[in-house]
Design a protein around this motif. Structure first.
Motif, PDB file in Angstrom:
ATOM      1  N   LEU A  65       4.307   2.766   2.758  1.00 31.22           N
ATOM      2  CA  LEU A  65       5.662   3.072   2.318  1.00 31.22           C
ATOM      3  C   LEU A  65       6.258   4.229   3.090  1.00 31.22           C
ATOM      4  O   LEU A  65       7.435   4.503   3.032  1.00 31.22           O
ATOM      5  N   PHE A  66       5.370   4.958   3.718  1.00 33.54           N
ATOM      6  CA  PHE A  66       5.876   6.106   4.425  1.00 33.54           C
ATOM      7  C   PHE A  66       5.812   5.892   5.927  1.00 33.54           C
ATOM      8  O   PHE A  66       4.910   5.255   6.434  1.00 33.54           O
TER       9      PHE A  66
ATOM     10  N   LEU B 205       6.621   3.707  -5.370  1.00 33.82           N
ATOM     11  CA  LEU B 205       6.396   2.264  -5.405  1.00 33.82           C
ATOM     12  C   LEU B 205       7.553   1.476  -5.987  1.00 33.82           C
ATOM     13  O   LEU B 205       7.808   0.343  -5.616  1.00 33.82           O
TER      14      LEU B 205
ATOM     15  N   LYS C  11      -6.265  -0.228  -2.651  1.00 31.35           N
ATOM     16  CA  LYS C  11      -6.214  -0.027  -1.208  1.00 31.35           C
ATOM     17  C   LYS C  11      -6.705   1.372  -0.847  1.00 31.35           C
ATOM     18  O   LYS C  11      -7.512   1.564   0.058  1.00 31.35           O
ATOM     19  N   GLU C  12      -6.185   2.355  -1.590  1.00 31.90           N
ATOM     20  CA  GLU C  12      -6.635   3.741  -1.450  1.00 31.90           C
ATOM     21  C   GLU C  12      -8.153   3.828  -1.478  1.00 31.90           C
ATOM     22  O   GLU C  12      -8.779   4.519  -0.683  1.00 31.90           O
TER      23      GLU C  12
ATOM     24  N   ALA D 192      -2.122  -0.825  -4.934  1.00 27.81           N
ATOM     25  CA  ALA D 192      -2.021   0.392  -4.119  1.00 27.81           C
ATOM     26  C   ALA D 192      -3.234   1.279  -4.339  1.00 27.81           C
ATOM     27  O   ALA D 192      -3.801   1.840  -3.397  1.00 27.81           O
TER      28      ALA D 192
ATOM     29  N   SER E  53       0.863  -1.162   0.000  1.00 28.58           N
ATOM     30  CA  SER E  53       0.000   0.000   0.000  1.00 28.58           C
ATOM     31  C   SER E  53       0.893   1.202   0.000  1.00 28.58           C
ATOM     32  O   SER E  53       2.023   1.172   0.486  1.00 28.58           O
ATOM     33  N   LEU E  54       0.391   2.224  -0.602  1.00 29.80           N
ATOM     34  CA  LEU E  54       1.197   3.425  -0.698  1.00 29.80           C
ATOM     35  C   LEU E  54       1.555   3.946   0.666  1.00 29.80           C
ATOM     36  O   LEU E  54       2.698   4.278   0.956  1.00 29.80           O
ATOM     37  N   SER E  55       0.508   3.974   1.505  1.00 30.37           N
ATOM     38  CA  SER E  55       0.724   4.616   2.793  1.00 30.37           C
ATOM     39  C   SER E  55       1.763   3.874   3.618  1.00 30.37           C
ATOM     40  O   SER E  55       2.528   4.477   4.348  1.00 30.37           O
TER      41      SER E  55
END
Lengths: 493, 600
Positions: free
Chosen positions: A111-112, B185, B21-22, B18, A107-109
């Motif tokens: 990653l941070f 990513l 998921k968002e 991703a 998930s993008l989040s």
């Protein structure tokens, strides 16, 4: 069904279809046919079950969003059958592709760092801006800022950043021109069109137009955004003021001219073109076109009123025989010329509606004129007029046939309007190039021309071959026999 | 569902997951049952990210398309508008909201802007007095959407027009954002190379965004070695020519939208025995086209003339496979055969579909109109007779062929001559205005502003130099077993892809002079990597280059890049990204003031 099949077979076998590469040895037609046959033969073995396909017949993929909109919104549908079916299908669909259900480990989040706070920081851009700011620039953290009142004391940079992130902000506290311009420059520096536009709206509201335009002039990026914004909200007045200020005259002219498309009343549009558009600073060429546009519409209004009346009165034969399909208003010039060649062909150059007058007024090239007149007169089957189009008299009074578009085009257009062979062949004869003439004559079955041409070529062989193609005991066959028996001709073969 | 996205060199399914998921996170934020009101344009792109099943799992019970008037009744707790930030849509939303019966059925309202919130739109909602009605106003950064294992698109229809006509850089900002997401990513891309004003601009924005995150330590091993940004206006020629690959032709003739194509239903009638009386369907047959379908992946990038042999070979293989049943004697063998049936059946369906499509396309490509049109294109591209009025174009105008077809040809001639002679340009303009209506002056002006149509003036015709140096025209072209990218246009090698090819080997330094003749700056930037992230390349491992076309890309160009990826000694594999998948027709249409019907 079998009919279709035969047609298909014919199509695949026929040799007249060539690949676009002009390849002679084109065998993929054959290959396509082969794969088709294989597919068809397999139909017997495999039950043609659609279950495997992911698509409902109506086209939408089952379970796709656009398909589901129809399904879920159709609460008024009487038969629950359709919906049940739909659910079943999407269920089977989902189970067939377990991947879609799988929770992703990416998930993008994730990653941070520092994104454990649920709720408020979910969007992708937040993931970038906020987290990074939080982890690496803690001095910018203003956790309670969201709830502060509008009078927040953010400086210019902070304000622009907040705007960018979609947070609460206020521009009202920037009162001096210097502040406002800095605000604009900062927004431009951020490259965010959204923020630039918001600042521009603020400036537009709080600055005098003259000052605002002057400052925009030296800020090309902001200027472009402002122009785009004005177009978006369709504020033509300010847009034109701006073009005028910037002395971008051609853009100004075009933007005024574009306006005419919104006027649906013919007279009003004509008046608009006349008073608002002619004389605008277009390039020389465009100015001439605009003037023509006006003149054409003016003509059309006169012709339309006149012809409507004529048609209603039922006095003119041409309108009775060929009722008008639509009004001539707003039609292009060439269409208008065609119309005039149908309904006003015989009128003299003096009347507005005559083809000759249109030709002269709009400087229509001879070629274009002849093509249009030919199509119109052929459509009415006025062969005499067609003939006259290509007849010229020299000063001795001899007549001569001439066509600025080439007689092969003439034949083509006549044929398109289903002219009889008797008419066609006269023009086929006039095609200069012998090979072209033969080709056309054969294509349109102008037997006499073919026969005469072979005779002229002294080609006995071809003539004999052609004899097999004409009908038995027809006058054509007779003619060929007569020629073949003529002992005076010195055949080349 | 999207396994094919992960088969490429770069696993684009990561991006898709991703994005999913968002989406889930947003849906869960609006607790309780929901109805979604869709901006219709978005349903296509969203379909590539999620199916209805995902939405349903998150309590989406109803879906509607955004329409003026009253919202349909639905007994849900939340109503969410999924919209692009466009003013006209805000007006519709306002109308919807104002006609809500707040007392009788109170529902929570939300807006999800895709891909970005817009202050201008919010201002509009405020002016209409409805801004306060929304609980959540959020954005969903669906910038780059995975279309296939090696293909990403923003599907922003107006981006070329905005960038090159109106100088509006919003879509470039989205492109930069999309690239930042990709880097988050797939790791920082160490080398950025670009050609063109927009490329320069996007790079500047990326650099700036990166600085703003003050060294956000990206700890992912970089997947991409190079990012190549190309402005569409560096190569205006390629999209104007008719694409001759299988996929390109499908797009030219039927138009592919979000990997789907709608085809005339007659050829796809289910021919079941014993059901002779069945009515023929009247709705178009819709098919999805992507590499998930084995056969399609094999033939889509071939020159259309090479498709027939493959289909025929496949037919033999499948027939043979079905013959196997006669040899199956033992129970085990029969069982084995039966277990393979679904796969064979799918292969058969696939073969049937593509045979039908190939038939449909063939009817077009063998037509006189298509052939004549192609003949003229193939004269212009090697630079033959580009400086005088073309007879065929003149004839087409006289016959009132579709205007888009005329414009494509005239623009092609103009581009292949570095601008038309003033006399020629004036002649075409006049003919077009007289035949199609004077209001097309606005369209012609747009084309001139975009550089597609211009007067040569006193400048030199640079096209021959560019053509020769970049070898854009190849006389000996092998359509069946190509050895050069020029096969995608049966002779013409797309300029854009040639630039990518020459960049990989021997490098742009060798074509410095030609680059100067093409519009916009060319540049290179490096993004420093952490020492630990420096890649140790395996022997024989290919480089990965992301080619980003700003302003759109055609399927034929994609095919050419895939061809380069597959070359044995190529050394580089390509992933393609763009603002929009397009062809000459959709491109010209986007530049017209008043669009009309397609060319074929």
């Amino acid at each position: 069904m079998s009919r279709i099949k035969i047609d298909e077979e014919e199509y695949w076998n026929s040799s007249k279809f060539k690949a676009f590469t002009f390849d002679d040895e084109d065998d993929d037609l054959f290959q396509l046919k082969e794969s088709k046959r294989a597919v068809n033969s397999l139909r017997d073995i495999v039950d043609d079950d659609d279950d495997l396909e992911k698509y409902s017949w109506s086209g939408e993929p089952v379970g796709s969003i656009s398909w589901s909109i129809k399904e879920t919104s159709s609460s008024s549908r009487s038969a629950g059958e359709v919906r049940n079916q739909g659910q079943q299908r999407s269920q089977s669909n989902a189970s067939a592709f377990p991947l879609s259900k799988q929770e992703s480990s990416y998930s993008l989040s994730s990653l941070f760092k520092g994104l454990n706070k649920p709720g408020s920081l979910n969007s992708l851009s937040d993931a970038f801006t906020d987290t990074s700011v939080k982890s690496f620039a803690p001095e910018l953290r203003r956790p309670k800022a969201e709830y502060q009142d509008y009078g927040g004391d953010w400086n210019i940079e902070d304000t622009v950043r907040r705007m960018k992130r979609g947070k609460v902000y206020s521009l009202e506290r920037f009162r001096s021109l210097k502040d406002k311009l800095q605000l604009l420059d900062e927004a431009v520096r951020m490259h965010d069109g959204n923020v630039i536009t918001a600042v521009l709206i603020f400036l537009k509201r709080t600055l005098s137009m003259e000052i605002f335009f002057r400052e925009l002039e030296v800020r090309p990026v902001a200027l472009q955004h402002f122009i785009h914004f004005l177009r978006e909200i369709d504020d033509q007045k300010i847009l034109r003021d701006l073009f005028r200020f910037l002395e971008r005259v051609e853009e100004l002219a075009l933007s005024v001219y574009r306006e005419h498309l919104n006027i649906s009343n013919a007279e009003e549009r004509r008046d608009f073109l006349k008073t608002k558009c002619i004389g605008l600073p277009f390039s020389a060429d465009d100015a001439a076109h605009i003037e023509d546009h006006y003149t054409l519409l003016e003509r059309q209004i006169i012709i339309e009123a006149n012809d409507k009346h004529l048609e209603a009165s039922g006095q003119e034969e041409i309108f009775r025989k060929h009722p008008r399909k639509a009004s001539i208003l707003f039609m292009p010039l060439v269409t208008t010329l065609f119309y005039s060649c149908i309904y006003h062909y015989t009128e003299g150059e003096g009347t507005f509606s005559s083809p000759a007058n249109l030709k002269k007024t709009f400087r229509i090239p001879e070629k274009q004129y002849v093509l249009t007149a030919l199509a119109a007169r052929a459509k009415l089957r006025a062969w005499h007029d067609v003939d006259a189009l290509f007849t010229t008299k020299n000063w001795l009074g001899y007549t001569k046939k001439k066509a600025p578009i080439g007689f092969h085009r003439v034949v083509e257009i006549l044929n398109k309007n289903s002219a009889p062979v008797q008419v066609l062949q006269d023009y086929v004869r006039l095609v200069d190039d012998v090979d072209l003439r033969l080709n056309i004559a054969i294509k349109y079955k102008c037997h006499n021309v073919v026969i005469d041409t072979y005779k002229d070529l002294k080609d006995r062989h071809q003539l004999m071959v052609y004899r097999c193609k004409v009908d038995r005991n027809s006058p054509e066959e007779e003619k060929i026999d007569h020629i073949l028996s003529n002992l005076q001709i010195r055949w080349k073969n | 569902m999207a396994a094919h996205l992960s088969y490429g060199r770069v696993n684009l399914n990561v991006l898709r997951e991703a994005m999913r998921k968002e989406l889930r996170e947003f849906l869960d934020k609006c607790a309780g049952t929901k109805a979604i009101v869709w901006d219709e344009y978005l349903t296509g792109p969203f379909g590539l990210i999620a199916q209805y099943s995902l939405l349903k799992e998150h309590e989406v019970e109803k879906m509607f398309t955004l329409k003026a008037g009253r919202l349909p009744a639905a007994d849900v707790k939340n109503v969410i508008f999924f919209v692009r930030p466009r003013l006209e849509l805000m007006d519709i939303i306002a109308e919807n909201v104002l006609s809500e019966d707040r007392l009788r059925c109170p529902r929570d309202l939300h807006i999800l802007f895709v891909p970005r919130r817009s202050l201008l739109c919010e201002q509009r909602l405020k002016d209409q007095g409805v801004l306060g009605s929304f609980v959540y106003r959020e954005e969903y950064g669906l910038d780059l959407i995975p279309f296939d294992g090696d293909l990403l698109s923003m599907e922003s229809e107006t981006s070329f027009k905005e960038c090159y006509l109106e100088n509006d850089q919003t879509s470039l900002y989205h492109a930069a954002k999309g690239l930042m997401t990709l880097q988050a990513l797939y790791g920082t891309i160490p080398q950025i190379i670009g050609k063109g004003e927009c490329a320069r601009h996007v790079t500047n924005m990326m650099m700036r965004m990166k600085r703003e995150f003050t060294g956000s330590q990206n700890s992912i091993l970089p997947v991409f070695d190079t990012l190549l940004l190309l402005d569409r206006n560096v190569d205006l020629l390629t999209p104007l020519a008719t694409q001759l690959t299988y996929e390109g032709l499908i797009d030219e003739v039927y138009g592919i939208q979000n990997t789907h194509v709608k085809l005339p239903p007659e050829k796809f009638a289910p021919k079941k025995q014993g059901e002779g009386g069945k009515e023929l369907p009247t709705e178009p047959k819709k098919l999805q086209l992507n590499s998930a379908e084995e056969l399609y992946a094999e033939i889509r990038d071939k020159n259309f003339n090479a498709v027939g042999p493959v289909l025929s070979k496949k037919a033999k293989v499948i027939s043979a496979a079905f013959e196997e049943r006669h040899h199956a004697k033992t129970v085990g063998e029969i069982k084995q055969f039966v277990s393979q049936l679904p796969h064979m059946q799918a292969a058969r369906t696939s073969l049937a579909n593509h045979t039908s499509i190939a038939e449909l396309i063939k009817i077009i490509t063998t037509s006189e109109a298509f052939r004549d049109n192609l003949t003229v294109e193939q004269e212009f591209m090697p630079g033959i007779d580009t400086d005088k009025v073309n007879n065929y174009i003149e004839d087409c105008i006289a016959q009132k062929d579709p205007l888009i077809k005329i414009l494509r040809l005239v623009c092609l001639q103009s581009v292949c001559n570095s601008g038309l002679k003033q006399k020629v340009l004036d002649y075409y303009k006049r003919e077009i205005l007289q035949t199609y209506g004077y209001e097309n002056l606005l369209t012609l002006n747009n084309l001139e502003k975009a550089g597609l149509l211009k007067s040569q003036g006193n400048s030199r015709n640079n096209y021959p130099t560019i053509r020769k140096t970049l070898r854009l025209w190849v006389d000996e072209v092998n359509e069946q077993n190509p050895n050069d990218i020029s096969y995608v246009y049966s002779g013409y090698a797309p300029l854009s892809v040639r630039l990518a090819q020459l960049l990989a080997r021997p490098g742009w330094r060798s074509i410095e002079e030609v680059l100067k003749l093409l519009p916009g700056p060319h540049f290179e930037e490096r993004q420093p990597l952490h020492v630990g992230l420096l890649k140790k390349r395996q022997q024989g491992e290919n480089k990965v280059t992301l080619v980003f076309f700003l302003g759109g890309v055609t399927y034929a160009e994609i095919a050419a890049l895939r061809f380069l990826s597959q070359m044995e000694d190529g050394g580089t594999e390509y992933v393609i990204a763009t603002t929009k998948l397009m062809n000459g027709t959709s491109w010209i249409k986007s530049l017209m003031d008043k669009p009309e019907a397609p060319a074929f």
